[in-house]
Write a protein that holds these residues in place. Structure first.
Motif: not given
Length: 463
Positions: A199-203, A118-128, A192-197, A183-190
């Motif tokens: 990021s600079p753009w929010g969870a 996930v961290a390398p994915m976030q870095k790549l998104i930041g570069t884009l 589970p926490e284990e799929v929320k990371w 590229l990055w999906k915002r977290a939904r309330v419903d």
């Protein structure tokens, strides 16, 4: 010289690795929320064959096949089962390995899980985003701006205007264009926490396409030799990978794109809605794993593969002919190294170097089997075994294969019964009761046991 059909150029090209003597290859793997099906089997076997042939040619191969362990389907299935996502994905990864091992598929050198990158994915998104190719939409997803990437559609052959004309939906979630992808999906309330990371753009969590761009560049570099997968991934997944990777790294992403053909069932597309959807383990209940591997390799990897019981039975009979030759004439002892200058080996190599033409390569094995049967040549038998081994075939003891059942469904009592009936047939022949001998042979054949009378005695195999 090896030639590969490049899906990007739509023609066969001479293979020239970026680094002489070394090959870096990435293949899109499985989304692990259910058991693997026949389409997955074809991907695994085909690119296992590719890596084996490259290694047989002296290349130092680094083979990466990823695992998608975060996805909408995974989240939904875990919720339905009332289990954690990790428990679900671990279970189906283990099942995938069991299926692959059964089919003789060697493990890739690297098998990265998306959740570990996930961290390398976030870095790549930041570069884009820095490069002006990505933006945060009104709904707080981060999206790729397709129209800002020159050359989008070059892999699939689709132009932006054609793609736009095919859109019949309103722009949703604040996308600038319907063609843009997440590229990055915002977290939904419903969720589970284990799929929320964080990021600079929010969870949230990564979109599907970004994972392969990130994992491949982390393990193979910004540019590598071969990228493979099923034909269904050519668009949009692989097209989007190109846009992401070349948009971020500003260099060619992949030199050779390879796509295996679809699996069809009785000449219809395999699909759950049509009720003709088969998992690997469904098939292995009826057919030995090596028969399934042989069936897959019998067709050229780019052609459609039509699954039917008739085709599997024919594959079993054909593979049995090769094993029968090896049983009747034990291969000469040797190092197992193939002399590629010998006529049959040279023909096999010519076929495999022509875009991995396993169909033609297997025809060489049948010619060799004919020579073994005709001349009783132990050297020809050794070459037959060794060339089969290059494809991950003919590595079992011939008698064990020919007399073996499916997943040991037939036990020792069954084998004892077979031997007893063969003995009764021999006694009937000695008594010149040929009608009884013929009756026993026919009874055994009806039970799936074929007999062969040889100078050394009667031998049997499962028909």
């Amino acid at each position: 010289m090896l030639k590969i059909y490049n899906s990007l150029s739509r023609q066969k090209e001479q293979f020239k690795p970026i680094e002489p003597g070394k090959v870096r290859m990435y293949v899109c793997g499985m989304t692990v929320y259910d058991y693997c099906h026949l389409g997955h089997a074809r991907v695994m076997v085909v690119f296992d064959m590719v890596s084996r042939w490259l290694r047989a040619g002296g290349f130092d191969v680094t083979y990466v096949r990823n695992i998608t362990d975060i996805d909408d389907k995974i989240i939904r299935r875990a919720g339905e089962n009332g289990e954690s996502i990790r428990a679900l994905t671990d279970r189906f990864i283990d099942a995938m390995h069991e299926d692959a091992d059964a089919l003789g598929v060697l493990r890739p050198d690297h098998e990265p899980r998306a959740t570990e990158y996930v961290a390398p994915m976030q870095k790549l998104i930041g570069t884009l985003m820095e490069n002006g190719l990505a933006y945060k939409a009104d709904n707080e997803d981060v999206c790729y701006s397709v129209r800002k990437f020159d050359g989008y559609g070059k892999l699939s052959g689709k132009s932006l205007d054609e793609l736009r004309a095919g859109e019949r939906v309103e722009v949703a979630g604040g996308k600038h264009d319907p063609l843009d992808f997440v590229l990055w999906k915002r977290a939904r309330v419903d969720e589970p926490e284990e799929v929320k990371w964080t990021s600079p753009w929010g969870a949230g969590r990564p979109g599907w396409h970004i994972e392969c761009s990130a994992m491949s560049s982390e393990l193979l570099g910004a540019q590598f030799d071969i990228h493979g997968g099923g034909a269904d991934l050519q668009f949009p997944h692989h097209e989007n990978e190109i846009a992401q990777s070349e948009g971020a790294h500003k260099c060619t992403f992949v030199n050779y794109w390879m796509h295996n053909g679809f699996v069809r069932v009785d000449d219809e597309k395999m699909s759950k809605s049509l009720g003709n959807f088969f998992t690997i383990r469904d098939v292995l209940k009826e057919y030995a794993p090596e028969v399934v591997r042989f069936f897959i390799l019998r067709a050229h990897y780019r052609s459609p593969l039509n699954y039917s019981d008739a085709h599997l039975v024919d594959a079993r009979n054909a593979l049995s002919r090769l094993y029968t030759a090896l049983r009747n004439v034990p291969p000469a002892a040797g190092s197992g190294a193939v002399d590629w200058s010998s006529p049959h080996a040279a023909r096999f190599k010519l076929a495999m170097d022509d875009d991995f033409n396993t169909a033609e390569g297997l025809s060489v094995l049948f010619d060799l089997a004919n020579e073994v049967n005709r001349n009783r040549s132990a050297e020809a038998a050794a070459l037959l075994r060794d060339l089969g081994g290059v494809l991950g075939l003919l590595e079992q003891d011939p008698t064990s294969f020919l007399q073996g059942g499916v997943a040991d469904a037939e036990g020792s009592d069954d084998e004892a019964s077979i031997e007893a009936r063969i003995a009764a047939r021999i006694e009937a022949k000695k008594a010149r009761n040929f009608a009884e001998a013929d009756r026993i042979r026919a009874e055994l054949l009806a039970d799936g046991i074929a007999l062969e009378d040889t100078p050394q005695g009667t031998i049997w195999r499962r028909a």
